[in-house]
Motif scaffolding. Structure first.
Motif, PDB file in Angstrom:
ATOM      1  N   PRO A   1     -54.506 -17.709  -2.090  1.00 42.77           N
ATOM      2  CA  PRO A   1     -55.426 -17.673  -0.955  1.00 42.77           C
ATOM      3  C   PRO A   1     -54.783 -16.879   0.182  1.00 42.77           C
ATOM      4  CG  PRO A   1     -55.178 -19.902  -1.801  1.00 42.77           C
ATOM      5  CD  PRO A   1     -54.129 -19.076  -2.472  1.00 42.77           C
ATOM      6  N   LEU A   2     -55.580 -16.166   0.941  1.00 42.57           N
ATOM      7  CA  LEU A   2     -55.025 -15.328   1.995  1.00 42.57           C
ATOM      8  C   LEU A   2     -54.213 -16.128   3.005  1.00 42.57           C
ATOM      9  CD1 LEU A   2     -57.964 -12.849   2.710  1.00 42.57           C
ATOM     10  CD2 LEU A   2     -55.878 -12.434   1.409  1.00 42.57           C
ATOM     11  N   ALA A   3     -54.644 -17.347   3.298  1.00 46.56           N
ATOM     12  CA  ALA A   3     -53.935 -18.155   4.284  1.00 46.56           C
ATOM     13  C   ALA A   3     -52.553 -18.595   3.808  1.00 46.56           C
ATOM     14  CB  ALA A   3     -54.761 -19.385   4.657  1.00 46.56           C
ATOM     15  N   GLU A   4     -52.285 -18.434   2.503  1.00 45.87           N
ATOM     16  CA  GLU A   4     -51.020 -18.887   1.950  1.00 45.87           C
ATOM     17  C   GLU A   4     -50.163 -17.758   1.394  1.00 45.87           C
ATOM     18  OE1 GLU A   4     -51.921 -21.849  -0.963  1.00 45.87           O
ATOM     19  OE2 GLU A   4     -53.249 -22.969   0.390  1.00 45.87           O
ATOM     20  N   VAL A   5     -50.656 -16.538   1.438  1.00 47.48           N
ATOM     21  CA  VAL A   5     -49.933 -15.434   0.818  1.00 47.48           C
ATOM     22  C   VAL A   5     -48.655 -15.144   1.606  1.00 47.48           C
ATOM     23  CG1 VAL A   5     -51.074 -13.551   2.105  1.00 47.48           C
ATOM     24  CG2 VAL A   5     -50.222 -13.142  -0.214  1.00 47.48           C
ATOM     25  N   SER A   6     -47.596 -14.784   0.889  1.00 47.45           N
ATOM     26  CA  SER A   6     -46.306 -14.510   1.524  1.00 47.45           C
ATOM     27  C   SER A   6     -46.160 -13.024   1.816  1.00 47.45           C
ATOM     28  CB  SER A   6     -45.167 -14.958   0.613  1.00 47.45           C
ATOM     29  OG  SER A   6     -45.103 -14.145  -0.549  1.00 47.45           O
ATOM     30  N   ALA A   7     -45.318 -12.722   2.781  1.00 51.11           N
ATOM     31  CA  ALA A   7     -45.029 -11.326   3.101  1.00 51.11           C
ATOM     32  C   ALA A   7     -44.409 -10.618   1.902  1.00 51.11           C
ATOM     33  CB  ALA A   7     -44.105 -11.250   4.308  1.00 51.11           C
ATOM     34  N   ALA A   8     -43.577 -11.342   1.151  1.00 54.08           N
ATOM     35  CA  ALA A   8     -42.936 -10.739  -0.022  1.00 54.08           C
ATOM     36  C   ALA A   8     -43.975 -10.345  -1.069  1.00 54.08           C
ATOM     37  CB  ALA A   8     -41.925 -11.708  -0.619  1.00 54.08           C
ATOM     38  N   ALA A   9     -44.978 -11.192  -1.253  1.00 53.04           N
ATOM     39  CA  ALA A   9     -46.024 -10.882  -2.231  1.00 53.04           C
ATOM     40  C   ALA A   9     -46.836  -9.666  -1.796  1.00 53.04           C
ATOM     41  CB  ALA A   9     -46.938 -12.086  -2.421  1.00 53.04           C
ATOM     42  N   VAL A  10     -47.153  -9.585  -0.507  1.00 52.20           N
ATOM     43  CA  VAL A  10     -47.892  -8.428   0.002  1.00 52.20           C
ATOM     44  C   VAL A  10     -47.090  -7.151  -0.218  1.00 52.20           C
ATOM     45  CG1 VAL A  10     -48.830  -7.324   2.072  1.00 52.20           C
ATOM     46  CG2 VAL A  10     -49.187  -9.770   1.692  1.00 52.20           C
ATOM     47  N   ASP A  11     -45.804  -7.197   0.112  1.00 51.19           N
ATOM     48  CA  ASP A  11     -44.960  -6.013  -0.068  1.00 51.19           C
ATOM     49  C   ASP A  11     -44.882  -5.610  -1.539  1.00 51.19           C
ATOM     50  OD1 ASP A  11     -44.488  -5.940   2.641  1.00 51.19           O
ATOM     51  OD2 ASP A  11     -42.514  -6.904   2.522  1.00 51.19           O
ATOM     52  N   ARG A  12     -44.742  -6.596  -2.420  1.00 51.86           N
ATOM     53  CA  ARG A  12     -44.625  -6.301  -3.851  1.00 51.86           C
ATOM     54  C   ARG A  12     -45.903  -5.688  -4.397  1.00 51.86           C
ATOM     55  NH1 ARG A  12     -46.315  -9.243  -8.122  1.00 51.86           N
ATOM     56  NH2 ARG A  12     -46.721 -11.064  -6.803  1.00 51.86           N
ATOM     57  N   ILE A  13     -47.038  -6.273  -4.088  1.00 50.14           N
ATOM     58  CA  ILE A  13     -48.307  -5.815  -4.649  1.00 50.14           C
ATOM     59  C   ILE A  13     -48.708  -4.456  -4.083  1.00 50.14           C
ATOM     60  CG2 ILE A  13     -50.773  -6.327  -4.827  1.00 50.14           C
ATOM     61  CD1 ILE A  13     -49.961  -9.334  -4.825  1.00 50.14           C
ATOM     62  N   LEU A  14     -48.682  -4.326  -2.768  1.00 52.34           N
ATOM     63  CA  LEU A  14     -49.026  -3.042  -2.165  1.00 52.34           C
ATOM     64  C   LEU A  14     -47.983  -1.975  -2.493  1.00 52.34           C
ATOM     65  CD1 LEU A  14     -50.285  -4.147   1.371  1.00 52.34           C
ATOM     66  CD2 LEU A  14     -51.671  -3.425  -0.568  1.00 52.34           C
ATOM     67  N   GLY A  15     -46.729  -2.404  -2.618  1.00 51.43           N
ATOM     68  CA  GLY A  15     -45.667  -1.445  -2.892  1.00 51.43           C
ATOM     69  C   GLY A  15     -45.821  -0.756  -4.231  1.00 51.43           C
ATOM     70  N   LEU A  16     -46.245  -1.483  -5.242  1.00 52.05           N
ATOM     71  CA  LEU A  16     -46.426  -0.882  -6.561  1.00 52.05           C
ATOM     72  C   LEU A  16     -47.827  -0.332  -6.746  1.00 52.05           C
ATOM     73  CD1 LEU A  16     -45.416  -0.182  -9.351  1.00 52.05           C
ATOM     74  CD2 LEU A  16     -45.861  -2.543 -10.078  1.00 52.05           C
ATOM     75  N   ASN A  17     -48.843  -1.129  -6.438  1.00 50.71           N
ATOM     76  CA  ASN A  17     -50.219  -0.736  -6.743  1.00 50.71           C
ATOM     77  C   ASN A  17     -50.734   0.401  -5.876  1.00 50.71           C
ATOM     78  OD1 ASN A  17     -50.011  -2.890  -8.463  1.00 50.71           O
ATOM     79  ND2 ASN A  17     -51.609  -4.119  -7.500  1.00 50.71           N
ATOM     80  N   THR A  18     -50.237   0.496  -4.643  1.00 55.70           N
ATOM     81  CA  THR A  18     -50.738   1.525  -3.730  1.00 55.70           C
ATOM     82  C   THR A  18     -49.666   2.563  -3.404  1.00 55.70           C
ATOM     83  OG1 THR A  18     -52.180  -0.148  -2.724  1.00 55.70           O
ATOM     84  CG2 THR A  18     -51.942   1.929  -1.561  1.00 55.70           C
ATOM     85  N   LYS A  19     -48.557   2.125  -2.828  1.00 57.55           N
ATOM     86  CA  LYS A  19     -47.531   3.078  -2.381  1.00 57.55           C
ATOM     87  C   LYS A  19     -46.943   3.856  -3.545  1.00 57.55           C
ATOM     88  CE  LYS A  19     -43.132   3.305   0.137  1.00 57.55           C
ATOM     89  NZ  LYS A  19     -42.103   2.500   0.853  1.00 57.55           N
ATOM     90  N   ALA A  20     -46.481   3.157  -4.575  1.00 56.51           N
ATOM     91  CA  ALA A  20     -45.873   3.863  -5.707  1.00 56.51           C
ATOM     92  C   ALA A  20     -46.893   4.745  -6.411  1.00 56.51           C
ATOM     93  CB  ALA A  20     -45.268   2.866  -6.686  1.00 56.51           C
ATOM     94  N   ALA A  21     -48.120   4.252  -6.576  1.00 58.69           N
ATOM     95  CA  ALA A  21     -49.156   5.060  -7.226  1.00 58.69           C
ATOM     96  C   ALA A  21     -49.412   6.347  -6.453  1.00 58.69           C
ATOM     97  CB  ALA A  21     -50.444   4.248  -7.350  1.00 58.69           C
ATOM     98  N   LEU A  22     -49.408   6.250  -5.120  1.00 55.37           N
ATOM     99  CA  LEU A  22     -49.584   7.441  -4.296  1.00 55.37           C
ATOM    100  C   LEU A  22     -48.472   8.447  -4.542  1.00 55.37           C
ATOM    101  CD1 LEU A  22     -50.659   9.146  -1.906  1.00 55.37           C
ATOM    102  CD2 LEU A  22     -49.324   7.648  -0.402  1.00 55.37           C
ATOM    103  N   PHE A  23     -47.223   7.982  -4.547  1.00 60.55           N
ATOM    104  CA  PHE A  23     -46.115   8.920  -4.660  1.00 60.55           C
ATOM    105  C   PHE A  23     -45.921   9.434  -6.080  1.00 60.55           C
ATOM    106  CE2 PHE A  23     -44.915   6.953  -0.537  1.00 60.55           C
ATOM    107  CZ  PHE A  23     -45.005   8.118   0.206  1.00 60.55           C
TER     108      PHE A  23
END
Length: 264
Positions: free
Chosen positions: A110-132
């Motif tokens: 749930p968004l109210a419980e998501v951790s900063a580490a999880a956000v960094d991991r998911i966006l880091g691979l699915n968006t940032k890495a895919a872009l580069f």
């Protein structure tokens, strides 16, 4: 007297002989299946991913079927390591042609419980890495003055809002948006960029969830009460990675078995 049908039509449109296709996350699931599909069409397939043993299993399947593939273990979030691998692929394999930008990760919260580490991991691979990965590939095509294809594997979650998948959906929605910008910026260079939004396909990422009571209830709400297998994407992958997609760029192809009509 009627004209004879050109029996080479399918080969001309969909054949990939003499071209290299790169698949990220090729060790399992959608990546492994995409690699097998492209190899069957004649491509030399470069298999990228972190898990070397699983990459070797994909390679063995392709070689056993008479195809061509090579493993390149790499963490695609490491841009320096990625560049070194792409240099090796250019030196050792056929000319670059297609990238299946598939590497990704999931996570439910749930968004109210998501951790900063999880956000960094998911966006880091699915968006940032895919872009580069895409930009590194496109730069090489541009330097060689070669056309090519990029297929970004996004998700039905990019266009829906299933509870617990907010960050995952956001990461894929961002990649879908970037797909259109890539297509715009690279159109004049002959690089076609498209996305596939798969529905629920059973893979390592979601297999455990689908066996839970919540997962089974979700499947029951789908119009056809089923999830897909990785080969459900074969046609879409081959179309968008092949010369047949010469006039298709900046598009998102939804491959979901009508699941979007049953997902909240």
């Amino acid at each position: 007297m009627t004209d004879r049908i050109d029996t080479n039509f399918l080969t001309q449109c969909f054949g990939l002989t003499g071209r290299t296709a790169i698949v990220t996350g090729a060790g399992s699931g959608l990546g492994r299946q995409a690699a097998k599909t492209l190899a069957a069409a004649g491509a030399e397939v470069a298999l990228l991913g972190r898990r070397e043993q699983q990459l070797k299993e994909t390679e063995a399947e392709i070689l056993g079927a008479g195809g061509h593939a090579r493993c390149f273990p790499v963490d695609v979030t490491d841009q320096t390591a990625l560049d070194a691998v792409l240099d090796r692929i250019q030196q050792d394999m056929a000319p670059l042609w297609a990238l299946i930008n598939n590497a990704g990760t999931g996570g439910r919260s749930p968004l109210a419980e998501v951790s900063a580490a999880a956000v960094d991991r998911i966006l880091g691979l699915n968006t940032k890495a895919a872009l580069f990965v895409a930009t590194a590939f496109a730069r090489r095509l541009t330097a060689a003055r070669s056309p090519g294809r990029i297929v970004n594997i996004c998700s039905l979650a990019a266009q829906s809002h299933p509870a617990g998948l907010g960050i995952y959906g956001a990461s894929k929605a961002a990649l879908e948006h970037l797909t259109r910008t890539m297509a715009h910026e690279w159109a004049a260079l002959g690089i076609n960029v498209n996305a596939i939004n798969p529905g629920f396909i059973e893979t390592d990422i979601n297999r455990a969830m689908l066996q839970t009571s919540a997962g089974k209830m979700m499947v029951e709400r789908l119009p056809r009460k089923r999830v897909g297998t990785p080969d459900a994407l074969d046609g879409a992958v081959l179309l968008l990675a092949s010369p047949a997609s010469a006039f298709i760029t900046g598009s998102t192809l939804i491959v979901d078995d009508a699941q979007r009509f049953g997902v909240a």
